[in-house]
Enzyme design. Structure first.
Site, PDB file in Angstrom:
ATOM      1  N   ASP A  73     -33.741  11.073   7.719  1.00  0.00           N
ATOM      2  CA  ASP A  73     -35.034  11.959   7.642  1.00  0.00           C
ATOM      3  C   ASP A  73     -36.261  11.148   7.709  1.00  0.00           C
ATOM      4  O   ASP A  73     -36.538   9.808   6.981  1.00  0.00           O
ATOM      5  CB  ASP A  73     -35.436  13.084   6.870  1.00  0.00           C
ATOM      6  N   GLU A 111     -50.787  20.029   2.861  1.00  0.00           N
ATOM      7  CA  GLU A 111     -51.873  21.470   2.325  1.00  0.00           C
ATOM      8  C   GLU A 111     -52.625  20.598   1.102  1.00  0.00           C
ATOM      9  O   GLU A 111     -54.543  20.597   1.520  1.00  0.00           O
ATOM     10  CB  GLU A 111     -50.735  22.600   2.143  1.00  0.00           C
ATOM     11  N   ASP A 166     -41.173  15.699  13.189  1.00  0.00           N
ATOM     12  CA  ASP A 166     -42.455  15.610  13.925  1.00  0.00           C
ATOM     13  C   ASP A 166     -42.866  15.421  15.502  1.00  0.00           C
ATOM     14  O   ASP A 166     -41.305  15.504  16.207  1.00  0.00           O
ATOM     15  CB  ASP A 166     -43.037  14.306  13.125  1.00  0.00           C
ATOM     16  N   ASP A 213     -32.983  19.032   5.234  1.00  0.00           N
ATOM     17  CA  ASP A 213     -32.314  18.656   5.140  1.00  0.00           C
ATOM     18  C   ASP A 213     -30.586  18.624   4.542  1.00  0.00           C
ATOM     19  O   ASP A 213     -29.883  17.827   5.162  1.00  0.00           O
ATOM     20  CB  ASP A 213     -32.750  16.289   4.760  1.00  0.00           C
TER      21      ASP A 213
END
Length: 1164
Positions: A407, A507, A684, A801
């Site tokens: 990842d 966030e 992404d 994952d």
């Protein structure tokens, strides 16, 4: 009683309905037609066995192993027919192996029982009969109202009814479930939140309808019907209303909840996932070798049986005068007699199958796994986390990895986000000293950000500061009830008073950035969210929260503004927002997002939508209907979300930076040099992923980057794949890299797997972007099932994952900031990606060579053991006479030869750990299971047969021609002959593993020489004393008589030298003529040339021992041209230690516990 028996046997009846109905406080309907549903009790059972089923269940599991089952059959045959050896010879080793394994598993299960009893016996408070009653956790029933106080863990899965707060909310932390340490807010429905006393709760009439138990921690579908004044009020229930067992109550004095899932039906218990059993390549090879040896055993037994009857065809051998047959033997069936003889030979030769191999391998894996946790180089000081082993069955698989799937976020990067830039209405901004400045403008405004921020910028900042699920923790969490309102801090607002907690680092970074700029989120209370906009307080009412999910890739909030309007703020990936935007600077924002991605920044797009009162009524109706649905709730919610999140007004985009972890580039380069291909699988967008791949060294600047992106049809995808395949063949570039996105990957995997795999295998690096979790697992499975069957490793840190971690041969979890789901579902867990290099290149290398030698050595020593028994039959007319005494048969694998190989398999090091890390190419020497190839297996097997022939015929030459070996003229008998063969064999096989050892410690010396000494001492006691409990004692005084003969001593020494000398010569010649990379590294580790030891000498040098091989080494060096005649490299004054020094400068930074003994000089 019957139900209890069914539960004990694991036959608990399944639920008949898709939903369950829970009557709060167990107030069941009074009509006689209602039949209560049966639910599990609240006992947690993590143990595997009970007192009643331990013996049968454990025996069944152990005898599923082919070797154990085989020896059980042999033991039963020995009991049923007249066999040449006692049943004890098979029964005792089998009993030993079964008992040791049963004790180990029983002890581990006892610890689980002990932990279960502590949990099940914990005191809890429940509301019963109008009062608060203390009881044990295991006595909680579904429907009970449970009280939980601050900092206590929830004993069951509860639907929150009320709390000490007026709005009925509470804060919890789920660190023990998913590792997330942030505070989460959970809610109760308004109708039950007012019931804050026991009397009110006792009077509550409510029914909870919800789904049957499932393991998903983040999914709960239900509704609660509250009866007030004869009227039924229905409210939806979701994950925000459910308090999970194992979570902990924080910042709330107490709560009351109704138990809906108890015991093994709670979500925590359902996540005690039974992972699929992974088998290593070594274990598969071991089973293959076992079958080959079974064939050898059957061949020897059949051949011996046939030769016996061929020999007995002559009358004089069939019934000699000294052994007349009985009438029953003459009249017995020839077929039954043949079968009986075949079984007798099978019993005689059965020790060719090493019964103790499995228990030794288990011990080696279990004990060896501690080295990973003890290795200080795998310890991360900042987070105080050490490497952990969740399964020790795959240790050697770490040395066979060919593909690494990793990842990106949190694995290659830190997952610590920092706000860098944003785009608002087509203009790029950056943060400078807490001010938001347009691109190109300098920090020259003395009044901060207020002077130049206009309506669009402020609206954008408000959207970012309100569209999230961030929680706030204050410095004084234990204030009295009246002072616990978070808004009590607002008037004296200070950044020091609070800290943000978020499940997503993105966030948190964005909310902290807006706070620095001047729009600060100051907390939420119930349905109210408050922000401080440049000193002005604004309250927004939270009408609906549209949660983030992986399919939509966005989240939204619907708010009522202070002016009374209704607005939706949404943020998410650009592919999830831009297609639904109808106004705003769409193209400019898209361009800016691409620019941010090229810099390696993570991007989110922000948009809004204003609702008219009529539109909001329709939205509210749709959401309420979808949330209260018990069937297909997810599909209905998805439709409602799609209806709401459209016709968006684009506000802008954010860009945050996720820094690379330390030494990621060096680690990827080391893996590449080791011959391991690295694939990056990320969610992404491809520009961000490519930028990070370039910065971390996954892609090189000189690499030819191929792209398989935005394919829209099967034909288009196939044509692009063919073009890429042609380019790879035509371009004379050393390395190619491939970038593929999730949509194109789906098309490629649908019908063009072979073509896709052909392209991928010719690329040294592959980057898959925009990947869904299941796509990651599909890619791993695609490589696993390819014709080459490569060993795969997956590494990640998040819940997304888990699927690929479980799919790969070896799964590694990163102890990161995205929870602990990856760690809980992994085989190994490490704190940082950089530790992967040592885990594979050092630990994997060591584990593989150790267990590969262990397996083949076990087969070798058992061939040495049984082949003389087979040869002996040619000299005793195949009468099934045993060559060895029964005690020797029993103890050979258990005592005499077991410890040296076990210690070797725990501590052996071919070269120093630093050399393995500094020379990753050494990893290539052991790839493709090379040390357990059929050629290597054949070598060890043939070597075993050769040594067995030398043992037998060497002893036979000494004693076979009626030679008088005793001083008084007496001759040796058959037991003395067998003991001589056995003595030579024990010494030879023990010295053989000593020759294979490169790293000597005091423990190696102790078990090597101690095993030989133990054999001699035991034999002297066993044969020198008349033991009253033995019926016969054939070995009485045999060993003493053997050792009293000088000829026997001479024979032992000569036979051992004859056996081991060819092996020594082979090793020396191969080291000089065809050295492996590992052997070259061993030579480079030696002292300066003038003092260095030659390869021959290195075989004979032991700790604190002087080389005794100088002349032989010099002779061989002259023959191979490596040194001048007469050169002697083994100095009598030097001390040579088979270990490495921690004092040398090259190794000064090594903190590995693998170096067990410090030494003065590194010369062997």
């Amino acid at each position: 009683m019957l139900r209890w028996i069914r539960q004990q046997l694991g036959f608990d009846p399944p639920h008949q309905s898709d939903t369950r109905t829970v009557y709060v406080a167990n107030r069941f309907p009074q009509n006689g037609h209602y039949i209560p549903q049966r639910f599990a009790d609240n006992r947690i059972i993590s143990s595997k066995y009970t007192v009643w089923n331990f013996v049968p269940k454990n025996m069944f599991e152990q005898f599923r192993r082919i070797a154990n089952f085989y020896f059980l059959i042999i033991f039963l045959v020995q009991l049923m027919i007249d066999t040449p050896t006692s049943p004890i010879t098979s029964g005792l080793p089998l009993f030993f192996v079964i008992t040791v394994t049963a004790i180990k598993q029983g002890y581990e299960d006892w610890l689980r029982h002990k932990a279960d009893n502590e949990v099940n016996g914990a005191p809890v408070f429940v509301v019963r009969s109008g009062s608060l009653v203390q009881t044990r956790s295991k006595n909680i029933r579904v429907g009970d109202i449970v009280r939980v106080a601050k900092d206590e863990t929830f004993p069951v899965d509860l639907v929150l009814l009320s709390s000490d707060r007026a709005d009925g909310t509470c804060h919890i932390t789920t660190a023990s479930l998913d590792g997330e340490t942030n505070l989460k807010t959970h809610f109760s429905v308004p109708e039950t939140s007012v019931c804050q006393s026991v009397s009110q709760l006792e009077a509550l009439q409510a029914v909870v309808e919800c789904q049957q138990p499932e393991a998903d921690l983040y999914r709960f579908v239900g509704r609660i019907t509250v009866i007030q004044h004869g009227e039924e009020i229905v409210r939806p229930l979701g994950p925000e209303n459910l308090l999970l067992r194992g979570a902990r109550l924080k910042n709330t004095k107490e709560i009351f909840g109704v138990a809906v899932y108890t015991g093994m039906e709670s979500k925590m218990a359902l996540n005690y996932k039974c992972k699929s059993q992974k088998r290593s390549a070594v274990e598969k090879s071991m089973n293959t070798f076992l079958i080959i040896y079974l064939v050898i055993l059957l061949f020897e037994a059949i051949l011996s049986t046939i030769l016996k009857y061929a020999w007995q065809a002559e009358e004089k051998w069939n019934e000699p005068f000294y052994n007349q047959k009985t009438e029953q033997e003459r009249n017995s069936s020839p077929i039954l007699k043949f079968i009986s003889d075949f079984l007798a030979f099978l019993v005689l030769y059965n020790f060719i199958i090493p019964i103790s191999l499995y228990v030794t391998v288990e011990m080696q894996k279990f004990l060896g796994s501690f080295f990973i946790g003890w290795d200080l180089d795998l310890y991360h000081e900042e987070s105080d986390q050490k490497a952990q082993v969740n399964t020790s069955d795959l240790n050697e698989e770490l040395g066979q990895v060919e593909y690494v799937f990793t990842d990106k976020t949190g694995t290659l990067t830190e997952n610590e986000m920092h706000f860098r830039e944003c785009s608002i209405k087509g203009t790029k901004y950056r943060e400078v000293n807490g001010k938001l400045l347009p691109e190109g403008m300098t920090d020259d405004s003395p009044d901060g950000s207020v002077a130049h921020l206009i309506g669009d910028e402020v609206l954008f900042l408000k959207a970012v500061s309100l569209c999230h699920t961030v929680q706030i923790s204050y410095d004084q969490p234990d204030l009295p009830l009246g002072a616990s309102d978070p808004f009590s801090h607002v008037n004296g607002f200070s950044s020091n008073h609070m800290e943000y907690y978020a499940s997503s680092p993105d966030e948190k970074a964005l909310v902290e950035a807006t706070k620095r700029i001047g729009v600060a989120f100051t907390g939420s209370r119930g349905e109210t969210m408050e922000i401080n906009t440049f000193g002005k307080l604004e309250k927004y009412k939270l009408l609906h929260l549209l949660e983030f999910d992986a399919n939509r890739r966005r989240m939204s909030v619907i708010l009522q503004t202070p002016s009374g309007g209704t607005v939706l703020f949404t943020k998410g990936a650009e592919s999830a927002i831009l297609p639904f935007a109808t106004s705003g600077e769409i193209e400019k924002t898209r361009l800016h997002v691409d620019e941010f991605a090229l810099k390696g920044l993570r991007t989110l797009v922000v948009a809004c939508r204003h609702f008219s009162p009529e539109e909001y009524m329709d939205v509210d109706k749709r959401l309420t209907a979808a949330r209260t649905a018990l069937q297909q709730r997810e599909e209905k919610l998805q439709e409602a979300f799609d209806f709401i999140e459209r016709d968006l007004q684009l506000l802008g985009a954010t860009a945050v930076e996720d820094k690379l972890q330390d030494k990621v580039q060096e680690t990827i380069e080391a893996l590449r040099l080791a011959g391991i291909k690295v694939w990056v699988l990320t969610g992404d967008k491809h520009e961000t992923a490519v930028s990070v791949s370039l910065s971390c060294g996954h892609f090189h600047r000189t690499m030819n980057i191929l792209e398989l992106l935005q394919q829209r049809s099967d034909n288009e995808c196939a044509e692009q794949l063919r073009r890429l395949a042609r380019r790879i063949k035509e371009d004379h570039v050393i390395q190619h890299g491939l970038v593929v996105d999730g949509a194109s990957l789906s098309l490629a995997l649908r019908e063009h797997e072979k073509l896709f795999m052909e392209v991928c295998k010719n690329c040294s690096a592959v980057l898959c972007c925009r990947m869904a979790p299941l796509q990651k697992a599909k890619v791993v499975r695609l490589l696993k099932t390819s014709p080459e069957k490569p060993i795969t490793l997956a590494i990640g840190d998040g819940a997304n994952d888990v699927s690929m971690i479980q799919e790969a041969h070896v799964g590694i979890g990163i102890m990161g900031k995205e929870g602990r789901q990856a760690v809980r579902n992994s085989d190994y867990a490490i704190a940082r990606f950089k530790f992967l290099a040592k885990l594979l290149l050092v630990h994997g290398h060591f584990y593989y060579i150790r267990i590969a030698t262990l397996v083949q050595y076990f087969f070798y020593k058992n061939v040495c053991f049984i082949t003389p028994q087979f040869l002996y039959q040619f000299f005793c007319l195949f009468s099934q006479q045993t060559l060895y005494d029964s005690v020797y048969l029993t103890l050979y694998n258990i005592c005499f030869t077991s410890l040296p190989i076990l210690v070797y398999s725990l501590f052996e090091q071919l070269v120093h750990p630093h050399v393995l890390q500094s020379k990753p190419c050494l990893y290539r020497d052991i790839r493709k299971n090379s040390l357990l190839s059929f050629r290597t297996f054949l070598y060890w097997t043939v070597l075993g047969f050769c040594h067995a022939f030398i043992f037998f015929f060497g002893s036979y030459i000494l004693m076979g021609e009626d030679t008088t070996l005793m001083g008084n003229g007496q001759m040796f008998g058959n037991w003395t002959f067998g003991t001589l063969v056995f003595t030579v064999m024990v010494i030879t096989v023990t010295l053989k593993i000593a020759l294979e050892t490169h790293f000597w410690t005091w423990m190696h010396h102790f078990v090597t020489w101690g095993s030989i000494a133990f054999y001699f001492i035991f034999s002297l006691f066993y044969g020198g004393i008349i033991w009253p409990f033995l019926h016969t004692q054939d070995m009485y005084f045999v060993f003493v008589q053997l050792l009293s003969s000088g000829s026997a001593w001479f024979a032992i020494i000569i036979i051992v030298i004859i056996c081991l000398s060819p092996d020594v010569f082979k090793k020396v010649l191969y080291r000089h003529l065809q050295p492996t990379s590992t052997q070259k590294s061993q030579q480079s580790l030696s002292a300066p040339p003038a003092q260095a030891l030659s390869c021959m000498e290195s075989l004979c040098c032991y700790q604190q021992g002087q080389s005794g091989c100088s002349r032989l080494a010099s002779l061989l060096d002259q023959m191979t041209g490596h040194c001048k005649a007469g050169a002697s490299n083994c100095h009598t004054s030097s001390r040579c230690n088979r270990s490495w020094s921690d004092t040398e400068t090259f190794y000064s930074n090594d903190r590995s516990i693998l170096t067990l003994s410090p030494i003065e000089g590194t010369r062997c």
